[in-house]
Motif scaffolding. Structure first.
Motif, PDB file in Angstrom:
ATOM      1  N   ASN A  48       8.785  -4.979  -8.074  1.00 39.22           N
ATOM      2  CA  ASN A  48       8.769  -6.182  -7.239  1.00 39.22           C
ATOM      3  C   ASN A  48       7.849  -6.027  -6.039  1.00 39.22           C
ATOM      4  OD1 ASN A  48       9.542  -8.817  -6.510  1.00 39.22           O
ATOM      5  ND2 ASN A  48      11.100  -8.035  -5.107  1.00 39.22           N
ATOM      6  N   ASN A  49       7.823  -4.832  -5.446  1.00 34.19           N
ATOM      7  CA  ASN A  49       6.972  -4.560  -4.293  1.00 34.19           C
ATOM      8  C   ASN A  49       6.126  -3.317  -4.576  1.00 34.19           C
ATOM      9  OD1 ASN A  49       8.022  -6.470  -1.984  1.00 34.19           O
ATOM     10  ND2 ASN A  49       9.847  -5.633  -2.982  1.00 34.19           N
ATOM     11  N   TRP A  50       4.839  -3.413  -4.224  1.00 31.74           N
ATOM     12  CA  TRP A  50       3.895  -2.347  -4.528  1.00 31.74           C
ATOM     13  C   TRP A  50       3.156  -1.913  -3.271  1.00 31.74           C
ATOM     14  CZ3 TRP A  50       3.105  -0.643  -9.693  1.00 31.74           C
ATOM     15  CH2 TRP A  50       3.822  -1.373 -10.658  1.00 31.74           C
ATOM     16  N   THR A  51       2.742  -0.644  -3.238  1.00 33.81           N
ATOM     17  CA  THR A  51       1.928  -0.123  -2.145  1.00 33.81           C
ATOM     18  C   THR A  51       0.645   0.457  -2.728  1.00 33.81           C
ATOM     19  OG1 THR A  51       3.056   2.019  -2.248  1.00 33.81           O
ATOM     20  CG2 THR A  51       3.893   0.388  -0.660  1.00 33.81           C
ATOM     21  N   LEU A  52      -0.382   0.550  -1.899  1.00 36.17           N
ATOM     22  CA  LEU A  52      -1.670   1.082  -2.327  1.00 36.17           C
ATOM     23  C   LEU A  52      -1.603   2.601  -2.284  1.00 36.17           C
ATOM     24  CD1 LEU A  52      -4.409  -0.092  -3.202  1.00 36.17           C
ATOM     25  CD2 LEU A  52      -5.165   0.158  -0.823  1.00 36.17           C
ATOM     26  N   ALA A  53      -1.700   3.242  -3.454  1.00 34.42           N
ATOM     27  CA  ALA A  53      -1.616   4.699  -3.534  1.00 34.42           C
ATOM     28  C   ALA A  53      -2.992   5.347  -3.528  1.00 34.42           C
ATOM     29  CB  ALA A  53      -0.853   5.111  -4.792  1.00 34.42           C
TER      30      ALA A  53
END
Length: 361
Positions: free
Chosen positions: A136-141
């Motif tokens: 549902n929620n993503w971060t830039l890795a």
């Protein structure tokens, strides 16, 4: 434009399939062909600072746009595609919800979940995303516009150790769950710059396999520390692969070429895919049926562990890149028109969605 090419170091070479490319001639222009344009645009954005990160725009049509990869996250299905769109379904594909927060508008070409919560997605502009809540929620890795190498595939052996691979032998590796990444060569000392189209793991042994160009499969039996080059005898590109419950594996690609290994990826034998259409994705269903999907509406079904496939050509004749189990008695196929459901047997699929020639069609 009938055919699209990438020019690199003064040479011209064909673009690979859909982990970083297209499912039809029109879509070649949409995906890898404009890598340089996308990179230039993203470089301008990056120059403005981190605050200029562009988030995927909410869209009621996200499940009907181009989707390039899909997978299971526990009981949930997650699919990714153009414009940074990520969607998920908690009813096996009957309905879909767009992810709340995705920090990119780049085309996403691959998705992999370690468990029902932890997942990674990869795409253009050397982008890798991470989620800890099931999608549902993503971060830039990871993000490296200057590399100009689209990520075509992501794979994690466990919660910490993972790979992202893509065009021109681009490989990055993490040993801390995606917090830090380092670039490496797949084969030490190799000058090869072929496209690495899909990395996947053998279910029983943990051997890691990479489907690549020129009939090559790369194989690692030591958790990815080293890879060896395996020649299959085929000279074209492999665009995908899938490991099966019985310990065997399939790889597939151009013009319906598909191969099977029963010795942990050491040797490969050609199988009958039932088609001359290019193949991009596959899955083994819970009932043991193996399904492949590809260009021009190809969907192939096998009930003999991948030795032979029965072809069903969808009436839409569109390109499909990924397939998962769907609601009971059905599969979900993903590609140009988004996600579509169809029966999980060839006879029923032929009646429900198959192409039937009539005079004047």
């Amino acid at each position: 434009m009938k055919f699209s090419q990438v020019i690199r170091f003064g040479s011209v070479r064909p673009i690979p399939f859909i982990r970083g490319v297209a499912v039809s001639a029109a879509m070649f222009a949409l995906l890898l062909a404009p890598v340089g344009l996308q990179s230039a645009r993203a470089a301008d954005t990056a120059a403005k600072g981190d605050e200029a990160i562009e988030y995927a725009t909410p869209s009621n049509l996200a499940s009907q746009g181009l989707l390039l990869a899909a997978t299971k996250a526990g009981k949930r299905l997650v699919a990714v595609g153009e414009f940074g769109h990520i969607i998920y379904s908690d009813d096996q594909g009957a309905s879909w919800v767009q992810a709340a927060s995705v920090p990119t508008q780049a085309t996403l070409t691959s998705v992999y979940f370690v468990n029902d919560k932890l997942g990674f997605a990869g795409g253009h502009d050397s982008t890798v995303l991470r989620t800890d809540d099931g999608g549902n929620n993503w971060t830039l890795a990871y993000h490296d516009v200057q590399a100009q190498a689209p990520i075509m595939t992501v794979y994690f052996a466990d919660e910490n150790h993972g790979f992202a691979m893509g065009a021109f032998s681009f490989v990055i590796e993490t040993e801390d769950g995606g917090k830090n990444w380092k670039q490496r060569s797949l084969v030490e000392g190799s000058q090869e710059d072929s496209h690495l189209n899909m990395v996947f793991g053998e279910k029983k042994t943990g051997t890691i396999l990479v489907a690549a160009e020129f009939g090559t499969v790369y194989r690692s039996a030591d958790q990815g520390k080293t890879f060896q080059e395996i020649k299959t005898g085929y000279e074209g590109s492999f665009w995908g692969g899938v490991s099966l419950a019985d310990g065997s594996a399939l790889i597939f690609g151009m013009r319906g070429n598909a191969y099977r290994s029963t010795d942990d990826g050491l040797t490969w034998s050609k199988i009958n895919s039932g088609t001359d259409k290019s193949i991009g994705g596959g899955v083994e269903l819970a009932n043991g049926t193996i399904v492949l999907v590809g260009l021009q509406g190809y969907v192939g079904y096998s009930t003999d562990k991948g030795l032979n496939f029965t072809e069903v050509v969808r009436a839409d004749r569109l390109g499909y890149t990924s397939v998962t189990e769907g609601p009971q008695g059905s599969i979900a196929v993903y590609g140009e028109p988004g996600v579509k459901l169809q029966p999980d047997t060839p006879a029923e699929a032929e009646k429900a969605v198959g192409f039937h020639f009539v005079s004047g069609s």
